[in-house]
Design an enzyme around this catalytic site. Sequence first.
Site, mmCIF file in Angstrom:
data_model
loop_
_atom_site.group_PDB
_atom_site.id
_atom_site.type_symbol
_atom_site.label_atom_id
_atom_site.label_comp_id
_atom_site.label_asym_id
_atom_site.label_seq_id
_atom_site.Cartn_x
_atom_site.Cartn_y
_atom_site.Cartn_z
ATOM 1 N N GLY A 42 34.224 44.128 64.591
ATOM 2 C CA GLY A 42 33.267 45.146 65.031
ATOM 3 C C GLY A 42 32.914 46.214 64.014
ATOM 4 O O GLY A 42 31.848 46.811 64.085
ATOM 5 N N ASP A 98 35.323 50.663 64.928
ATOM 6 C CA ASP A 98 34.022 50.743 65.575
ATOM 7 C C ASP A 98 34.082 51.701 66.771
ATOM 8 O O ASP A 98 33.283 52.613 66.896
ATOM 9 C CB ASP A 98 33.547 49.349 66.028
ATOM 10 N N PHE A 150 29.765 49.950 78.422
ATOM 11 C CA PHE A 150 29.990 48.929 77.408
ATOM 12 C C PHE A 150 28.803 48.900 76.463
ATOM 13 O O PHE A 150 27.662 48.722 76.897
ATOM 14 C CB PHE A 150 30.207 47.562 78.063
ATOM 15 N N ASP A 157 29.868 43.583 69.604
ATOM 16 C CA ASP A 157 29.348 42.377 70.261
ATOM 17 C C ASP A 157 29.547 42.393 71.769
ATOM 18 O O ASP A 157 30.303 43.201 72.309
ATOM 19 C CB ASP A 157 30.075 41.148 69.707
HETATM 20 P P1 5GP Z 1 41.048 50.043 72.718
HETATM 21 O O1 5GP Z 1 42.314 49.382 72.262
HETATM 22 O O2 5GP Z 1 40.850 51.415 72.147
HETATM 23 O O3 5GP Z 1 40.929 50.038 74.222
HETATM 24 O O4 5GP Z 1 39.863 49.102 72.294
HETATM 25 C C1 5GP Z 1 39.357 49.035 71.042
HETATM 26 C C2 5GP Z 1 38.528 47.768 70.858
HETATM 27 O O5 5GP Z 1 37.950 47.279 72.082
HETATM 28 C C3 5GP Z 1 37.356 48.096 69.975
HETATM 29 O O6 5GP Z 1 37.703 48.001 68.599
HETATM 30 C C4 5GP Z 1 36.335 47.060 70.401
HETATM 31 O O7 5GP Z 1 36.578 45.844 69.720
HETATM 32 C C5 5GP Z 1 36.630 46.840 71.883
HETATM 33 N N1 5GP Z 1 35.711 47.672 72.694
HETATM 34 C C6 5GP Z 1 36.015 48.755 73.428
HETATM 35 N N2 5GP Z 1 34.937 49.272 74.033
HETATM 36 C C7 5GP Z 1 33.889 48.478 73.678
HETATM 37 C C8 5GP Z 1 32.481 48.506 73.983
HETATM 38 O O8 5GP Z 1 31.935 49.346 74.689
HETATM 39 N N3 5GP Z 1 31.734 47.512 73.398
HETATM 40 C C9 5GP Z 1 32.268 46.552 72.596
HETATM 41 N N4 5GP Z 1 31.433 45.637 72.107
HETATM 42 N N5 5GP Z 1 33.592 46.502 72.296
HETATM 43 C C10 5GP Z 1 34.383 47.468 72.820
#
Ligand code: 5GP
Length: 174
Positions: A42, A98, A150, A157
Amino acid sequence: MSQRIVTLISEEDIAARVKELGRQITEEYRGRNLVLVCVLKGSFVFTSDLARAIDLPMRIEFLGVRSYGEGTTTSGVVQITQDLSRPIEGEDILIVEDIIDTGLTIAHLLDLFRTRRPNSIKVCALLHKPSRTRIQVPIDYLGFTIKDAFVVGYGLDWAEKYRNLPSISLVESD
Ligand code: 5GP
């Protein structure tokens, strides 16, 4: 069911914010051993723009991660699918993410990298969803705070689609 892409943050607004972050990082890392760590997949677009907005010598590393979760949420169990190409001992590590959602992924990466004895370790995230935080992590440089939705585009993606959209967007179904 059809899908509509709705822009949340425009290409121009992203470019302006990335330039500001680059200027700030340039000031703060002058004379140090900067290593940008791009968290795949990402962050690939953000990292390439951010790197060009930083006016310093640097190394760029790529880290492949896969996080196991249900649907669009993470479980915090992070598997490293591609590790850094070199040791980071004594270097100034800036992890480029990202988006920070629950915080579990970045917390895991901070724990992992700390064991490798860098001189310093900081986090630069393009997006943050504070309403979803499950673990507090320091975000040293942040592009934008967003609501709990999201998002896709600018590297992000949905089932491997939309990474090449130039803006950060919402996917709406009707
Ligand atoms: P965390 O561990 O902080 O919950 O999640 C981080 C990862 O989840 C990000 O690096 C990303 O890959 C994915 N992610 C979280 N929210 C989103 C979103 O709104 N859109 C997308 N495409 N990926 C997300």
